[in-house]
Structure formats: C-alpha cells, structure tokens
Design a protein around this motif. Structure first.
Motif, mmCIF file in Angstrom:
data_model
loop_
_atom_site.group_PDB
_atom_site.id
_atom_site.type_symbol
_atom_site.label_atom_id
_atom_site.label_comp_id
_atom_site.label_asym_id
_atom_site.label_seq_id
_atom_site.Cartn_x
_atom_site.Cartn_y
_atom_site.Cartn_z
ATOM 1 N N MET A 177 38.031 -36.234 27.786
ATOM 2 C CA MET A 177 38.581 -35.021 28.397
ATOM 3 C C MET A 177 37.995 -33.796 27.727
ATOM 4 O O MET A 177 37.867 -33.737 26.511
ATOM 5 N N THR A 178 37.615 -32.808 28.523
ATOM 6 C CA THR A 178 37.071 -31.547 28.038
ATOM 7 C C THR A 178 38.037 -30.424 28.391
ATOM 8 O O THR A 178 38.605 -30.398 29.488
ATOM 9 N N ARG A 179 38.226 -29.496 27.448
ATOM 10 C CA ARG A 179 39.058 -28.326 27.719
ATOM 11 C C ARG A 179 38.168 -27.222 28.292
ATOM 12 O O ARG A 179 37.209 -26.794 27.641
ATOM 13 N N ILE A 180 38.475 -26.785 29.499
ATOM 14 C CA ILE A 180 37.647 -25.821 30.222
ATOM 15 C C ILE A 180 38.365 -24.475 30.303
ATOM 16 O O ILE A 180 39.576 -24.414 30.568
ATOM 17 N N GLN A 181 37.607 -23.402 30.078
ATOM 18 C CA GLN A 181 38.120 -22.053 30.273
ATOM 19 C C GLN A 181 37.487 -21.436 31.518
ATOM 20 O O GLN A 181 36.443 -21.904 32.001
ATOM 21 N N LEU A 182 38.122 -20.378 32.013
ATOM 22 C CA LEU A 182 37.648 -19.692 33.217
ATOM 23 C C LEU A 182 37.310 -18.242 32.906
ATOM 24 O O LEU A 182 38.014 -17.579 32.143
ATOM 25 N N VAL A 183 36.237 -17.752 33.500
ATOM 26 C CA VAL A 183 35.941 -16.321 33.569
ATOM 27 C C VAL A 183 36.062 -15.919 35.025
ATOM 28 O O VAL A 183 35.436 -16.533 35.898
ATOM 29 N N ASP A 184 36.873 -14.913 35.299
ATOM 30 C CA ASP A 184 37.053 -14.472 36.687
ATOM 31 C C ASP A 184 36.052 -13.365 37.009
ATOM 32 O O ASP A 184 35.875 -12.420 36.230
ATOM 33 N N VAL A 185 35.404 -13.473 38.179
ATOM 34 C CA VAL A 185 34.378 -12.504 38.582
ATOM 35 C C VAL A 185 34.803 -11.670 39.782
ATOM 36 O O VAL A 185 33.983 -10.940 40.349
ATOM 37 N N SER A 186 36.074 -11.748 40.182
ATOM 38 C CA SER A 186 36.511 -11.086 41.418
ATOM 39 C C SER A 186 36.208 -9.589 41.419
ATOM 40 O O SER A 186 35.721 -9.038 42.414
ATOM 41 N N LEU A 187 36.477 -8.918 40.302
ATOM 42 C CA LEU A 187 36.409 -7.461 40.274
ATOM 43 C C LEU A 187 34.975 -6.926 40.324
ATOM 44 O O LEU A 187 34.755 -5.801 40.766
ATOM 45 N N ARG A 188 34.002 -7.733 39.886
ATOM 46 C CA ARG A 188 32.614 -7.270 39.880
ATOM 47 C C ARG A 188 31.761 -8.065 40.862
ATOM 48 O O ARG A 188 31.387 -7.579 41.917
ATOM 49 N N PRO A 236 32.870 -29.445 39.393
ATOM 50 C CA PRO A 236 33.663 -30.530 38.795
ATOM 51 C C PRO A 236 32.849 -31.470 37.913
ATOM 52 O O PRO A 236 33.394 -32.086 36.995
ATOM 53 N N ALA A 237 31.523 -31.565 38.176
ATOM 54 C CA ALA A 237 30.674 -32.439 37.359
ATOM 55 C C ALA A 237 30.230 -31.774 36.071
ATOM 56 O O ALA A 237 29.833 -32.457 35.118
ATOM 57 N N ALA A 238 30.283 -30.439 36.005
ATOM 58 C CA ALA A 238 29.705 -29.696 34.886
ATOM 59 C C ALA A 238 30.392 -29.943 33.539
ATOM 60 O O ALA A 238 29.707 -30.028 32.508
ATOM 61 N N PRO A 239 31.723 -30.052 33.454
ATOM 62 C CA PRO A 239 32.349 -30.239 32.139
ATOM 63 C C PRO A 239 31.873 -31.479 31.399
ATOM 64 O O PRO A 239 31.667 -31.445 30.178
ATOM 65 N N ALA A 240 31.675 -32.579 32.112
ATOM 66 C CA ALA A 240 31.224 -33.800 31.459
ATOM 67 C C ALA A 240 29.794 -33.688 30.960
ATOM 68 O O ALA A 240 29.356 -34.491 30.118
ATOM 69 N N LEU A 241 29.060 -32.691 31.441
ATOM 70 C CA LEU A 241 27.657 -32.507 31.060
ATOM 71 C C LEU A 241 27.487 -31.544 29.896
ATOM 72 O O LEU A 241 26.384 -31.391 29.385
ATOM 73 N N GLY A 242 28.579 -30.844 29.509
ATOM 74 C CA GLY A 242 28.499 -29.947 28.362
ATOM 75 C C GLY A 242 28.888 -28.517 28.629
ATOM 76 O O GLY A 242 28.854 -27.688 27.713
ATOM 77 N N VAL A 243 29.258 -28.163 29.856
ATOM 78 C CA VAL A 243 29.686 -26.804 30.173
ATOM 79 C C VAL A 243 31.124 -26.601 29.701
ATOM 80 O O VAL A 243 31.993 -27.443 29.957
ATOM 81 N N GLU A 244 31.387 -25.490 29.012
ATOM 82 C CA GLU A 244 32.720 -25.212 28.475
ATOM 83 C C GLU A 244 33.483 -24.167 29.276
ATOM 84 O O GLU A 244 34.712 -24.087 29.176
ATOM 85 N N VAL A 245 32.777 -23.335 30.035
ATOM 86 C CA VAL A 245 33.408 -22.250 30.794
ATOM 87 C C VAL A 245 32.829 -22.239 32.201
ATOM 88 O O VAL A 245 31.603 -22.304 32.382
ATOM 89 N N LEU A 246 33.703 -22.151 33.194
ATOM 90 C CA LEU A 246 33.292 -22.014 34.586
ATOM 91 C C LEU A 246 33.680 -20.620 35.077
ATOM 92 O O LEU A 246 34.788 -20.155 34.814
ATOM 93 N N GLN A 247 32.777 -19.981 35.786
ATOM 94 C CA GLN A 247 33.047 -18.652 36.320
ATOM 95 C C GLN A 247 33.446 -18.780 37.787
ATOM 96 O O GLN A 247 32.766 -19.447 38.574
ATOM 97 N N VAL A 248 34.561 -18.133 38.152
ATOM 98 C CA VAL A 248 35.214 -18.342 39.443
ATOM 99 C C VAL A 248 35.672 -17.004 40.013
ATOM 100 O O VAL A 248 35.611 -15.968 39.346
#
Length: 495
Positions: free
Chosen positions: A1-12, A220-232
């Motif tokens: 299991m990987t702990r994932i954080q989010l960066v929100d891009v809505s405003l920009r 959804p595949a990115a965390p298992a590959l080493g990505v820690e933050v997804l931008q949404v």
C-alpha cells in the motif's frame, strides 16, 4: 500500500484548460478557499504569469491582491506558481534581475511552492531559475519533466534529466508534466520506474491532462510505480482538457489498495461549489474525452486546431487541412521537437500553414519562429535542422531581431515608470498596457464573497440598470408572481 497525496489544479490549470483562464475571479476563489484549506491537499496549483495578466486585462483585478487574500484565507495549504523562468505576463524575455524581483515579490505576497517549467529541458536554465527562487525564499521547488512523444523523448532521455534534477540542491521534487495527456498506462510502466530509479528518493508527482481520455486510466496504476502525488481537479473544472476528477481519482486509487488522506466530505463540497459556479456563470463543464489516436502524431490541441481550420476556411483552403497537419509533424521535427505547449504549438502550426499555402517552405517565417531559432526561448532539445536554420537566420529580419537591445534591468524600469511605485505595480506596468493597469487600479479592491445562487437575479438587476426607465416589471413562475410599477402607476403588489 502506498500513501498518496493530492495537488488540486482547479484554480489555475483547470480554469486555464476549460475556461480560458478567465472563468474565475477573486471573489470566486475567496468564497471556497477556507474549505479547500481543510480538504487535505498537499498544495494548490494557484497562479501563473498568464493568469495574473488575465486578472488585470479581463477582470480589472489586482493579481497581487488575490495572492495575499487567498493566502490569508487558507494559510495551511501552500499556493503554487508555475513559470518558465524567462518571462512574466508578456512573452518578452526579462532581465535576470527582473525575474529575481518577480520571485521576491511572489514569495512576500504569499506563494511558497514553485514549478520550474523549461519547455526545452535546458538544465542550465532550470538550475538558474531554481536558484533564483530559493534566493527569494521559495520553500518547495518542483522541476518539470514535460512529457511528449517523439524520436528523441524516450525513457532514457527522461531518466537522464531526472538524474540531473535530483543532483541540483535547489530542486526539492520532480513531476511528470503531461500537458497533452499522451501518457498511456503501458508507457507509464516503463517510464516511471526509470525516472524514480534516477531520482534516488526525490519525490515524484504526476500531472496528466485528460485530453485523450488516458490519464484516468494511468493515475490508478501510478502509485505502484513510484508516484507519491497525483494532481487533480474538482467538479466542473475536471476532465475535458483539464485533469482527472479528484473524487473519482480518490475512489479508483483506493480500489487499487492505496491510501489517500483527504476529507471526502469537504472534497465533495468543493466539487459541488465549482459545479454551482459553472451553472451560475454559464461556464462549460469538463466532460470525459474519447480517444483520438491521431493526436499522438500531431499533438495539436483542440483550440489551436480550431483556429487553424478557421484560417483555412477564410482563405478558401479547407481542403488543405490534411496537408497542413502532415506539415506540422515535419516542421516540429525540423525545429528540434519542441514540446507542444504554449507558445510552441502556435509557432509550429503557423509555420506549417505558411509552408503549405505559400508553396515554398520557409519563404515566410514569423518573428516568433525566428526568435525561437535564435534561442530566445531556450536551447532546443535537439539542434534545429541545419538547412532550416540557415534559411531562417539568413534573412534580414533575423539580423534585426538578433540585434534587439537587452531587456531592461529593475533600475531602468524604475527610471522609466517612476521610483515611487511599489514593486508589484512596477512589474505590471512593465509588462502590460498602461490603460489596463489604470483600469485595474480605478476598479479598487475585489468583493470578498460570492454566492452562485444569487447570480441570476444580480445579472437581471444589472441588465435592467443598463436599460431605459420602465414603467412596470413583472417576475413570475408557477408558484410566484411579483409586479413592480414606477410611481404614478399604482402601488407594487405581488401574489
């Protein structure tokens, strides 16, 4: 299991991708900022020099004021600025000391997280920009690996760049920036592990647009590959040419066995706010995109393609569209495979259009393409084709542009615009028409709040105020009726 954080891009980026950067005003942002501060986002992609210019030009709002007030409204979430390091608002190259002043003022006004985006992947330029931001006090600096598909942009190319980035003491994090949404799940399985190995522990983030409908499958595949933050993005500002929907991404990532630490209830509140705002302001909703394989070849975004079709139609040459699209790929290769993010799609497409219409390749060349070949936008990923370079730089106009004076220093700008000006106003006056800055200052501070439900009646009242006086106004529905008459026409009544 990987702990994932989010960066929100809505405003920009969401606002820029779906609403042309003009959809959100300062009160729109301030209304939702305290809620976004409590969702649990790692950061917010908040502004860029383009957005700052739009706020002055279109809304007569002070972009520095927006930064200060938003930071005060959400002090716990870092606000992010993205820039190339060589320009501010206009596309003219700025003096390094002016860029240092810009970063100084951005930090003082409330920004702490910065993305260094060099479209050419010129690492000397990346390192210089990162050092300037660190000197200004930026606390988190992210270098962009801008993803594209070409003969030279293979996995080894990005791994080499990642290794150079992680060796730079002024770079804290790296992110894969996929502005055209080209990254497939299959390519991610080879690209991302190579990058993470080269990063040697430096955190990796992923930013991929939904233009081809691929990123919701890749995320959804990115965390298992080493990505820690997804931008949404949230609500109406997700999908389409924007980024994946935050709520759906959270659900899908959790289904893959990973943890996402956000407040689901507040995330839903943010998403619903942007849906209500879009309806109230008649702004489009981002919708899931269908896959278009031809995009992988030409990489021309929909807006640029629409403009090109219109130009051909105006010339009576609609039947040459296919020829122009073929020429786009050839021109891009000859110019060293520039990544197709603004302003390079416009340059490549305009040159392809000239080449097809004129019947002689590179007979006409825009000033922007000449500046590109001169190096004004940085060093191309691979050298420009020698024959094309000689043809472009052998004309008199190229000699004139090569002899343009160096950009002014801060001291020269103060001598031109007045030493009494605050630095923030000086930077706006140096990069924007004077009448636009005057109009912004005359408009005064922006409102502090916004209610989407009030907008229809507010719009009606504004439109009525602009019309000649009327004797009677009736408003009604199946359940309500109100009639208001001017004095002398009888008393107001309702039912």
């Amino acid at each position: 299991m990987t702990r994932i954080q989010l960066v929100d891009v809505s405003l920009r980026d969401g606002n820029q991708s779906l609403w042309g950067a003009v959809g959100l005003k300062t009160p729109h942002v301030l209304q939702i900022a305290p809620v976004m501060d409590r969702v649990g986002f790692r950061a917010l992609d908040f502004t860029s020099s383009t957005h700052m210019g739009v706020s002055v030009r279109t809304h007569r709002e002070d972009p520095w004021e927006r930064i200060r007030r938003t930071h005060a409204a959400m002090p716990n979430t870092p606000l992010q600025f993205i820039g190339t390091g060589f320009r501010f608002i206009s596309w003219e190259r700025q003096h390094p000391d002016v860029m240092q002043l810009i970063y100084d003022r951005l930090v003082v006004n409330g920004l702490s997280r910065f993305v260094v985006l060099d479209p050419m992947h010129d690492m000397d330029a990346v390192r210089a920009t990162a050092a300037a931001i660190r000197k200004a006090g930026g606390s988190e600096i992210i270098a962009a690996l801008t993803y594209t598909v070409s003969e030279v942009h293979d996995d080894a190319f990005y791994a080499r760049l990642a290794a150079e980035m992680t060796a730079c003491p002024d770079i804290d994090r790296v992110y894969i920036k996929d502005p055209a949404g080209l990254l497939t799940p299959d390519r991610a399985r080879t690209l991302i592990p190579g990058i993470t190995a080269a990063l040697d522990g430096t955190p990796l983030e992923l930013h991929s647009h939904c233009t081809l409908g691929l990123s919701p499958l890749t995320y959804p595949a990115a965390p298992a590959l080493g990505v820690e933050v997804l931008q949404v993005a949230c609500g109406a500002l997700s999908n389409g040419t924007s980024l994946p929907d935050a709520e759906r991404t959270v659900a899908n990532v959790r289904e893959h066995g990973h943890e996402v630490e956000v407040d689901d209830r507040l995330l839903a509140v943010v998403a619903e706010y942007f849906r209500r705002l879009a309806r109230a302001e008649s702004l489009p909703f981002g919708t899931p995109q269908e896959y278009d394989a031809s995009f992988l070849r030409h990489q021309v975004a929909g807006g640029v393609m629409t403009t090109m079709r219109r130009q051909l139609a105006e010339l009576g040459l609609e039947h040459r569209f296919g020829d122009v699209m073929e020429e786009v790929g050839v021109v891009r290769a000859e110019l060293g495979y520039p990544i197709m993010v603004t302003p390079f799609p416009q340059m490549v497409c305009s040159q392809a259009l000239y080449n097809v219409i004129d019947g002689e390749r590179y007979r006409n060349v825009s000033d922007q393409v000449i500046r590109y070949v001169l190096g004004s936008f940085g060093r191309p990923t691979v050298p420009v084709d020698p024959d094309v370079r000689d043809r472009i730089l052998g004309r008199r106009r190229a000699q004139e542009l090569a002899e343009e004076p160096s950009p002014p220093t801060p001291e020269e700008l103060r001598a031109r615009f007045g030493r009494h000006l605050p630095d923030e106003e000086l930077l706006l006056r140096a990069t924007m028409p004077a009448e636009q800055v005057h109009a912004m200052l005359a408009a005064g501070p922006s409102p502090a709040s916004y209610n989407p439900e009030r907008q229809p009646i507010d719009r009606l009242l504004r439109e009525l105020a602009d019309r000649p006086p009327i004797a009677e106004l009736s408003v009604g529905s199946d359940e309500f009726a109100l009639t208001v008459r001017s004095r002398g026409q009888g008393a107001p009544h309702g039912g």
